[in-house]
Design an enzyme around this catalytic site. Structure first.
Site, PDB file in Angstrom:
ATOM      1  N   GLU A 104       3.246   7.827   2.853  1.00 18.42           N
ATOM      2  CA  GLU A 104       4.610   8.375   2.350  1.00 18.42           C
ATOM      3  C   GLU A 104       4.403   9.134   0.938  1.00 18.42           C
ATOM      4  O   GLU A 104       5.126  10.021   0.616  1.00 18.42           O
ATOM      5  CB  GLU A 104       5.814   7.306   2.389  1.00 18.42           C
ATOM      6  CG  GLU A 104       6.087   6.969   3.708  1.00 18.42           C
ATOM      7  CD  GLU A 104       6.846   5.579   4.052  1.00 18.42           C
ATOM      8  OE1 GLU A 104       6.920   4.644   2.794  1.00 18.42           O
ATOM      9  OE2 GLU A 104       7.790   5.459   4.605  1.00 18.42           O
ATOM     10  N   GLU A 124       3.470   0.174   9.859  1.00 19.95           N
ATOM     11  CA  GLU A 124       4.798  -0.536   9.638  1.00 19.95           C
ATOM     12  C   GLU A 124       5.328  -1.513  10.764  1.00 19.95           C
ATOM     13  O   GLU A 124       5.760  -2.475  10.724  1.00 19.95           O
ATOM     14  CB  GLU A 124       5.821   0.225   9.190  1.00 19.95           C
ATOM     15  CG  GLU A 124       5.902   0.545   7.535  1.00 19.95           C
ATOM     16  CD  GLU A 124       5.066   1.684   7.214  1.00 19.95           C
ATOM     17  OE1 GLU A 124       4.250   2.101   8.096  1.00 19.95           O
ATOM     18  OE2 GLU A 124       5.191   2.235   6.285  1.00 19.95           O
TER      19      GLU A 124
HETATM   20  N1  CAA Z   1       0.055  -5.645   0.353  1.00 16.61           N
HETATM   21  C1  CAA Z   1      -0.325  -6.719  -0.201  1.00 16.61           C
HETATM   22  N2  CAA Z   1      -1.533  -7.116  -0.060  1.00 16.61           N
HETATM   23  C2  CAA Z   1      -2.440  -6.373   0.689  1.00 16.61           C
HETATM   24  C3  CAA Z   1      -1.954  -5.296   1.262  1.00 16.61           C
HETATM   25  C4  CAA Z   1      -0.403  -4.777   1.100  1.00 16.61           C
HETATM   26  N3  CAA Z   1      -0.113  -3.764   1.712  1.00 16.61           N
HETATM   27  N4  CAA Z   1      -2.981  -4.789   2.048  1.00 16.61           N
HETATM   28  C5  CAA Z   1      -3.997  -5.829   1.670  1.00 16.61           C
HETATM   29  N5  CAA Z   1      -3.580  -6.524   1.370  1.00 16.61           N
HETATM   30  C6  CAA Z   1      -4.606  -7.676   0.491  1.00 16.61           C
HETATM   31  C7  CAA Z   1      -4.999  -8.522   1.721  1.00 16.61           C
HETATM   32  O1  CAA Z   1      -4.097  -9.627   1.754  1.00 16.61           O
HETATM   33  C8  CAA Z   1      -6.123  -9.248   1.164  1.00 16.61           C
HETATM   34  O2  CAA Z   1      -5.945 -10.143   0.008  1.00 16.61           O
HETATM   35  P1  CAA Z   1      -6.758 -11.392   0.061  1.00 16.61           P
HETATM   36  O3  CAA Z   1      -8.077 -10.937  -0.333  1.00 16.61           O
HETATM   37  O4  CAA Z   1      -6.063 -11.976  -0.958  1.00 16.61           O
HETATM   38  O5  CAA Z   1      -6.887 -12.066   1.535  1.00 16.61           O
HETATM   39  C9  CAA Z   1      -6.538  -7.939   0.300  1.00 16.61           C
HETATM   40  O6  CAA Z   1      -5.744  -7.104   0.080  1.00 16.61           O
HETATM   41  C10 CAA Z   1      -7.793  -7.275   1.018  1.00 16.61           C
HETATM   42  O7  CAA Z   1      -7.188  -6.715   2.252  1.00 16.61           O
HETATM   43  P2  CAA Z   1      -8.069  -6.997   3.632  1.00 16.61           P
HETATM   44  O8  CAA Z   1      -9.114  -8.179   3.753  1.00 16.61           O
HETATM   45  O9  CAA Z   1      -7.490  -6.793   4.651  1.00 16.61           O
HETATM   46  O10 CAA Z   1      -9.487  -5.702   3.465  1.00 16.61           O
HETATM   47  P3  CAA Z   1      -9.879  -4.771   4.342  1.00 16.61           P
HETATM   48  O11 CAA Z   1     -10.715  -3.751   3.517  1.00 16.61           O
HETATM   49  O12 CAA Z   1     -10.499  -5.402   5.540  1.00 16.61           O
HETATM   50  O13 CAA Z   1      -8.789  -3.713   4.751  1.00 16.61           O
HETATM   51  C11 CAA Z   1      -6.833  -2.465   4.858  1.00 16.61           C
HETATM   52  C12 CAA Z   1      -7.962  -2.998   4.054  1.00 16.61           C
HETATM   53  C13 CAA Z   1      -7.165  -1.671   5.825  1.00 16.61           C
HETATM   54  C14 CAA Z   1      -5.980  -1.632   3.723  1.00 16.61           C
HETATM   55  C15 CAA Z   1      -6.002  -3.551   5.316  1.00 16.61           C
HETATM   56  O14 CAA Z   1      -5.803  -4.462   4.353  1.00 16.61           O
HETATM   57  C16 CAA Z   1      -4.685  -3.254   5.631  1.00 16.61           C
HETATM   58  O15 CAA Z   1      -4.436  -2.976   6.931  1.00 16.61           O
HETATM   59  N6  CAA Z   1      -3.685  -3.422   4.669  1.00 16.61           N
HETATM   60  C17 CAA Z   1      -2.293  -3.394   5.195  1.00 16.61           C
HETATM   61  C18 CAA Z   1      -1.809  -1.806   5.219  1.00 16.61           C
HETATM   62  C19 CAA Z   1      -0.281  -1.741   5.530  1.00 16.61           C
HETATM   63  O16 CAA Z   1       0.237  -2.413   6.460  1.00 16.61           O
HETATM   64  N7  CAA Z   1       0.361  -0.931   4.864  1.00 16.61           N
HETATM   65  C20 CAA Z   1       1.596  -0.568   5.135  1.00 16.61           C
HETATM   66  C21 CAA Z   1       2.516  -1.588   4.350  1.00 16.61           C
HETATM   67  S1  CAA Z   1       4.456  -1.518   4.719  1.00 16.61           S
HETATM   68  C22 CAA Z   1       4.799  -0.246   3.866  1.00 16.61           C
HETATM   69  O17 CAA Z   1       4.108   0.261   3.247  1.00 16.61           O
HETATM   70  C23 CAA Z   1       6.252  -0.078   3.987  1.00 16.61           C
HETATM   71  C24 CAA Z   1       6.881   0.824   3.563  1.00 16.61           C
HETATM   72  O18 CAA Z   1       6.783   1.893   3.830  1.00 16.61           O
HETATM   73  C25 CAA Z   1       7.644   0.633   2.358  1.00 16.61           C
END
Ligand code: CAA
Length: 711
Positions: A104, A124
């Site tokens: 976004e 999401e």
């Molecule tokens: N918020 C908070 N913490 C997050 C995060 C997020 N969006 N994404 C990752 N983290 C944290 C994980 O919990 C993890 O923490 P720990 O090491 O303490 O366990 C750390 O970051 C590393 O994450 P991964 O182990 O998952 O790392 P990866 O390299 O395997 O994957 C990634 C990276 C692809 C970005 C994966 O973390 C992921 O898919 N994250 C979520 C992405 C997501 O869903 N984004 C949308 C959020 S909702 C949103 O954005 C709503 C809106 O429009 C307002």
């Protein structure tokens, strides 16, 4: 948490919030400040927005949801609008993953470039919400309705090339993303930004727009199994078409987002997100070992014993991780069948576009079929997938112990047999461990890894690391009959059968369970796995009435239902024989049809045993099937077979398709209220005192009496 620097007349805003530059309050504030400063700085003509470290912002900070920080300004929407309003071109330079709020943010910029290996998407929906930072209003303006709907409701990320093809990015680049961003920004410096503001663009609704929404709505109603986010995402995209202005569409998006955010489903799905990460941080406190201290061995080669469907699926998973893998069988025919199965898996991936033909060829070449145990002398790990019988497994372990190098890990893909007994057939019990894959093994993401009494921390670390390398989710648990998943399943299957005796027919129980969100009901699942498997287990435990001397409804002091046994004895083994609890038309058929023969057998049974059949409603079916399962989960925690609720929930989410929008059985129990679950269990215990699964676990009793836990 964001830094502004200049390279000539280009302002570079770099987000610095490891590990994934999530858009928490300090980041939002940081970007906002940098953009304001860059806008005011007359020596800056254009701006690059990028992420430091491994990624462009990967989304909103999920850990902020439901806390005060989420509401602390500037909001993500404010930041996006501030970027868009700038009259200097702003270029999002994406590497890693621009997901959710990250995408976004990028769509708020006037241009977007992406590194070749980057990905974008709106996950999401998997968190129970929608792209509520203008995403549902901006994406349709960029990609058109059909693509936006697909991207937002599926939650699946797109490759850089796919993002370019859909118009989400302007260019795919290679090399240093910041340098590329600066070069791109220079090329657009001075150009008017107004035509690049997505919020000012029209939504191009094609003539068949209604049909697009109707078809997608019908598809989502079928696939979402009770989850509310997918349909709400659709509604929000619909608002982009039906609202006269962007601002009005945005108001609708915000309303729908608020509704989802405060729903129990979003909390459950966000819990599941963190639970998946929490289980990787395994620990066995009683031994003082854990992920922090134990180092995994490098797995350079592997072997799978048994080339049946399960063995071939495990081999496929190892090959996908790029590991050269031996596959061993008793004779050429069985071995060839295994090789062909792997070939068919790879062929399917190529047809589906998940892998190129050269890659499939490369993986096929890593498979080494053999009939000789001697060939396994140098492998780092062996996973046996032979028949589920302790004697056979022990023989295999004995043979492996004799030929494999001392450091090799010997793993069993057992679904519930004693790991220590297998280990006792070797001189290296410290290297013996369970790796329980779920069928089909190359698709299902769960691997239940089971440590025995003597399993070393290195062996535990190695299988957990290997599970991750195979792209799967590993849960490390202790050794007991059925481990976590199948032990809990046992109580559920037993109670489902009693419901048949008392008044339900198989399709009624299954329908209630599907309506709850499970992918299939208990009887469909039993037919799929094969009714003979449970029968064999009950034979080994002496429960089957082989000579007519056992009472029909009670065995070993417990209430017992012989209905499944009666079907097996009629040759109805499930899908494989074309008949089980349902009729499938032909052996191997997959479409369950009600079968009057089975229904009559059930009615006759109730009559013969004087059971007065009654109407049983869905609520009771759900409680009677799921509460014993949950109760067993509390026993598993109490016995420290699982260390955390997350381990149990992830087992069910990824091994049994438990609906993610309820978080898993343990989270679900907390949402229902532990006091209520406990009281209902006591209620059924009074009714059914001859079923130990209705005796509440001590831990459940203890936790139910405490104030409600924060969810
Ligand atoms: N918020 C908070 N913490 C997050 C995060 C997020 N969006 N994404 C990752 N983290 C944290 C994980 O919990 C993890 O923490 P720990 O090491 O303490 O366990 C750390 O970051 C590393 O994450 P991964 O182990 O998952 O790392 P990866 O390299 O395997 O994957 C990634 C990276 C692809 C970005 C994966 O973390 C992921 O898919 N994250 C979520 C992405 C997501 O869903 N984004 C949308 C959020 S909702 C949103 O954005 C709503 C809106 O429009 C307002």
């Amino acid at each position: 948490m964001a830094e502004l620097s200049t390279v000539g007349d280009v302002g570079v805003v770099r987000v610095k919030y490891p590990p994934v530059n999530a858009l928490g309050f300090p980041v939002r504030k940081g970007i906002w400040d940098c953009i304001q400063r860059a806008s005011r700085n007359s020596s800056i003509r254009c701006i690059v927005l990028c992420g430091d470290g491994r990624t462009f912002p990967a989304g909103a900070d999920i850990s902020e949801f439901g806390t005060n920080k989420a509401g602390m300004g500037p909001s993500l929407v404010d930041v996006i609008h501030a970027i868009e309003a700038t009259d200097k071109p702003v270029v999002a330079a994406i590497h890693g993953t621009a997901l959710g709020g990250g995408l976004e943010l990028a769509l708020g910029c006037h241009y977007r470039i992406i590194r070749k290996d980057g990905r974008v998407g709106f996950p999401e929906v998997t968190l129970g919400i929608l792209p509520g930072g203008t995403g549902t209003q901006r994406l349709p303006r960029v990609t058109g309705i059909a693509d936006a709907l697909e991207i937002i409701t599926s939650g699946k990320p797109l490759s850089a090339r796919a993002a370019l093809a859909k118009g989400i990015v302007d260019q795919v680049v290679e090399g240093d993303i910041v340098k590329q961003g600066i070069a791109f920004a220079k090329s657009v410096a001075g150009k008017p930004v107004a035509p690049r503001r997505i919020s000012q663009m029209k939504v191009n609704a094609p003539a068949n727009v209604r049909q697009i929404f109707d078809e997608m709505r019908a598809k989502l109603i079928k696939s979402s199994r009770g989850a509310i986010a997918p349909l709400t995402c659709l509604q929000s995209v619909e608002a982009a078409v039906t609202s006269p202005t962007y601002a009005q569409g945005l108001r609708k998006e915000s309303e729908l987002m608020m509704m989802l955010m405060t729903s129990g489903q979003a909390r459950a799905q966000q819990y599941a997100f963190f639970a998946e990460r929490a289980v990787t941080k395994w620990e066995v406190p009683s031994r003082g070992v854990g992920f922090k201290t134990a180092k995994p061995l490098a797995i350079k080669s592997a072997a799978v014993i048994g080339a049946g469907t399960m063995g071939a699926g495990i081999a496929m998973s190892l090959l996908s991780a790029g590991i050269p893998t031996f596959m061993i069988e008793r004779n050429d025919e069985f071995l060839q069948r295994g090789v062909d199965t792997v070939k068919s898996f790879l062929g399917y991936y190529v047809v589906k576009g998940r892998m190129g033909a050269p890659q499939a060829k490369k993986l096929q070449a890593l498979l080494k079929p053999t009939l000789s145990y001697g060939d396994l002398k140098d492998v780092d790990i062996v996973i046996e997938a032979v028949f589920e019988n302790m004697k056979i497994k022990q023989e295999v372990f004995g043979k492996l112990d004799a030929v494999c190098k001392p450091s090799a890990i010997l793993a069993s893909n057992t679904s519930g047999l004693d790991i220590d007994q297998m280990a006792s057939a070797t001189k290296r019990p410290e290297n013996v461990i369970g790796m329980h894959f779920f069928a089909p093994a190359h698709i299902m993401r769960l691997v239940e890894n089971i440590y025995g009494k003597k399993t070393s921390a290195v062996a535990m670390a190695t299988v957990m690391d290997l599970t991750k390398k195979m792209g799967k989710v590993g849960v490390l648990v202790g050794n007991c009959s059925g481990f976590v998943g199948n032990r809990m399943l046992g109580a559920y299957a037993t109670e489902a059968s009693f419901l048949l005796e008392e008044g339900c027919l198989p399709h009624e129980v299954d329908q209630a369970l599907r309506d709850f969100g499970l992918p299939m009901g208990m009887f469909q699942m039993s037919d799929l796995s094969g009714l003979d498997i449970g029968y064999k287990g009950r034979t080994e435990r002496g429960l089957i009435d082989t000579d007519g001397s056992k009472p029909a409804r009670y065995r070993n002091g417990q209430r017992y239902s012989p209905l499944a046994d009666m079907l097996v004895e009629k040759g109805r083994l499930g899908q494989k024989t074309g008949k089980g609890f349902y009729n499938y038309g032909k052996p191997g058929g997959r479409m369950p049809q009600r079968d009057p023969e089975v229904e009559q057998l059930i009615l006759d049974f109730s009559e013969k045993h004087g059971i007065k059949r009654r109407q049983i409603y869905a609520e009771e079916i759900i409680e009677r099937c799921l509460y014993p399962l949950i109760n067993e989960g509390f026993r598993i925690l109490q016995e420290e077979i699982a260390r955390t609720m997350e381990e149990i929930d992830i087992t069910w989410l990824y091994g049994y398709g438990w609906p993610r929008h309820t978080g898993g059985p343990m989270f679900y129990a907390k949402q229902v209220g532990l006091q209520r679950v406990y009281e209902r269990i006591l209620h059924y215990q009074k009714q059914f005192p001859y079923s130990t699964h209705w005796y509440p676990a001590d831990l459940l009793q203890k936790m139910a009496s405490q104030p409600a836990h924060k969810l």
